[in-house]
Design a protein around this motif. Structure first.
Motif, PDB file in Angstrom:
ATOM      1  N   GLY A 134       0.814  -1.202   0.000  1.00  0.00           N
ATOM      2  CA  GLY A 134       0.000   0.000   0.000  1.00  0.00           C
ATOM      3  C   GLY A 134       0.853   1.258   0.000  1.00  0.00           C
ATOM      4  O   GLY A 134       1.964   1.286   0.525  1.00  0.00           O
ATOM      5  N   PHE A 135       0.307   2.292  -0.580  1.00  0.00           N
ATOM      6  CA  PHE A 135       0.976   3.588  -0.724  1.00  0.00           C
ATOM      7  C   PHE A 135       1.492   4.112   0.615  1.00  0.00           C
ATOM      8  O   PHE A 135       2.673   4.405   0.780  1.00  0.00           O
ATOM      9  N   SER A 136       0.598   4.246   1.567  1.00  0.00           N
ATOM     10  CA  SER A 136       0.968   4.835   2.855  1.00  0.00           C
ATOM     11  C   SER A 136       1.951   3.966   3.614  1.00  0.00           C
ATOM     12  O   SER A 136       2.900   4.465   4.224  1.00  0.00           O
ATOM     13  N   GLU A 137       1.723   2.672   3.567  1.00  0.00           N
ATOM     14  CA  GLU A 137       2.598   1.754   4.300  1.00  0.00           C
ATOM     15  C   GLU A 137       4.017   1.775   3.744  1.00  0.00           C
ATOM     16  O   GLU A 137       4.990   1.809   4.493  1.00  0.00           O
ATOM     17  N   MET A 138       4.147   1.763   2.419  1.00  0.00           N
ATOM     18  CA  MET A 138       5.485   1.762   1.817  1.00  0.00           C
ATOM     19  C   MET A 138       6.205   3.078   2.063  1.00  0.00           C
ATOM     20  O   MET A 138       7.409   3.107   2.288  1.00  0.00           O
ATOM     21  N   ALA A 139       5.462   4.184   2.039  1.00  0.00           N
ATOM     22  CA  ALA A 139       6.066   5.485   2.336  1.00  0.00           C
ATOM     23  C   ALA A 139       6.567   5.514   3.779  1.00  0.00           C
ATOM     24  O   ALA A 139       7.661   6.018   4.053  1.00  0.00           O
ATOM     25  N   ALA A 140       5.783   4.960   4.688  1.00  0.00           N
ATOM     26  CA  ALA A 140       6.189   4.936   6.094  1.00  0.00           C
ATOM     27  C   ALA A 140       7.418   4.052   6.299  1.00  0.00           C
ATOM     28  O   ALA A 140       8.354   4.423   7.011  1.00  0.00           O
ATOM     29  N   VAL A 141       7.420   2.895   5.668  1.00  0.00           N
ATOM     30  CA  VAL A 141       8.571   1.995   5.792  1.00  0.00           C
ATOM     31  C   VAL A 141       9.807   2.650   5.179  1.00  0.00           C
ATOM     32  O   VAL A 141      10.908   2.558   5.734  1.00  0.00           O
ATOM     33  N   ALA A 142       9.633   3.322   4.048  1.00  0.00           N
ATOM     34  CA  ALA A 142      10.766   3.997   3.405  1.00  0.00           C
ATOM     35  C   ALA A 142      11.395   5.021   4.348  1.00  0.00           C
ATOM     36  O   ALA A 142      12.623   5.109   4.463  1.00  0.00           O
ATOM     37  N   ALA A 143      10.559   5.774   5.036  1.00  0.00           N
ATOM     38  CA  ALA A 143      11.078   6.771   5.984  1.00  0.00           C
ATOM     39  C   ALA A 143      11.805   6.089   7.134  1.00  0.00           C
ATOM     40  O   ALA A 143      12.845   6.579   7.592  1.00  0.00           O
ATOM     41  N   GLU A 144      11.285   4.967   7.588  1.00  0.00           N
ATOM     42  CA  GLU A 144      11.890   4.260   8.722  1.00  0.00           C
ATOM     43  C   GLU A 144      13.253   3.661   8.387  1.00  0.00           C
ATOM     44  O   GLU A 144      14.141   3.612   9.229  1.00  0.00           O
ATOM     45  N   VAL A 145      13.414   3.151   7.150  1.00  0.00           N
ATOM     46  CA  VAL A 145      14.658   2.454   6.799  1.00  0.00           C
ATOM     47  C   VAL A 145      15.656   3.335   6.061  1.00  0.00           C
ATOM     48  O   VAL A 145      16.707   2.874   5.643  1.00  0.00           O
ATOM     49  N   GLY A 146      15.311   4.596   5.876  1.00  0.00           N
ATOM     50  CA  GLY A 146      16.250   5.524   5.244  1.00  0.00           C
ATOM     51  C   GLY A 146      16.284   5.459   3.727  1.00  0.00           C
ATOM     52  O   GLY A 146      17.259   5.870   3.113  1.00  0.00           O
ATOM     53  N   ALA A 147      15.214   4.946   3.107  1.00  0.00           N
ATOM     54  CA  ALA A 147      15.139   4.948   1.646  1.00  0.00           C
ATOM     55  C   ALA A 147      14.715   6.339   1.180  1.00  0.00           C
ATOM     56  O   ALA A 147      14.290   7.169   1.977  1.00  0.00           O
ATOM     57  N   ARG A 148      14.810   6.578  -0.101  1.00  0.00           N
ATOM     58  CA  ARG A 148      14.407   7.876  -0.659  1.00  0.00           C
ATOM     59  C   ARG A 148      12.887   7.912  -0.750  1.00  0.00           C
ATOM     60  O   ARG A 148      12.289   7.483  -1.723  1.00  0.00           O
ATOM     61  N   THR A 149      12.284   8.468   0.275  1.00  0.00           N
ATOM     62  CA  THR A 149      10.830   8.466   0.413  1.00  0.00           C
ATOM     63  C   THR A 149      10.145   9.135  -0.769  1.00  0.00           C
ATOM     64  O   THR A 149       9.102   8.670  -1.230  1.00  0.00           O
TER      65      THR A 149
END
Length: 179
Positions: A134-149
């Motif tokens: 899901g859009f929101s979930e992947m954005a949140a995970v990206a922020a948590e793991v240091g990916a380019r959100t």
């Protein structure tokens, strides 16, 4: 009240202002999209509204507490959709679901490697951008793991917009039935 107290209060308001702007922009965007009956208008409108605010006052990120409250609410909404029946259905479909997940993961890894080689994105960013989550979930995970959100959000927004604005109307048209 001392001058220091007033300065601290003004500093706190100044730090909170970007978050309030994002919340207001997202809320207004969601309200407009919902009033216009845009499919998935709540999330699309919120993204568009907060993005417009961020373009105007660029570089602001919401306060960490807002992100955590948002994740809490997303988790509650997702959890409320699960019940004994949905878990029983998952148990009966375990093998096809497992096969589908493995295929999706293989495609995700392949696309992530392509993004890495073609555009120089790190593997975390590529994996999260191409994942079927899901859009929101992947954005949140990206922020948590240091990916380019911003990359993850842009790719998922394009994917969801294509499904909602192109694929769904085509399916409705081919099936001959209204939504």
């Amino acid at each position: 009240m001392t001058a220091d107290d007033g300065a601290r209060g003004a500093g706190a308001v100044r730090r909170l202002l970007p978050t309030l702007r994002l919340l207001l922009g997202g809320s207004l965007g969601a309200a407009v999209a919902l009033l216009l009956h845009v499919p998935a208008g709540g999330i699309f409108g919120a993204v568009a509204g907060s993005a417009l605010v961020n373009i105007r006052w660029s570089g602001h990120r919401p306060a960490r507490w807002l992100s955590r409250v948002g994740l809490l609410l997303l988790g509650c909404v997702a959890g409320a959709r699960l019940d004994g029946g949905s878990l029983a259905t998952l148990a009966t479909l375990a093998l096809p679901v497992l096969f589908g997940v493995l295929v999706l993961l293989a495609v995700d890894v392949g696309l992530a490697l392509l993004l890495r080689r073609r555009f120089g994105f790190d593997l975390r960013t590529g994996l999260l951008a191409c994942s079927p989550g899901g859009f929101s979930e992947m954005a949140a995970v990206a922020a948590e793991v240091g990916a380019r959100t911003e990359v993850v959000v842009a790719v998922h927004l394009a994917r969801i917009a294509a499904v909602v604005l192109v694929v769904m109307p085509l399916l409705i048209w081919f099936s001959g039935s209204p939504a």
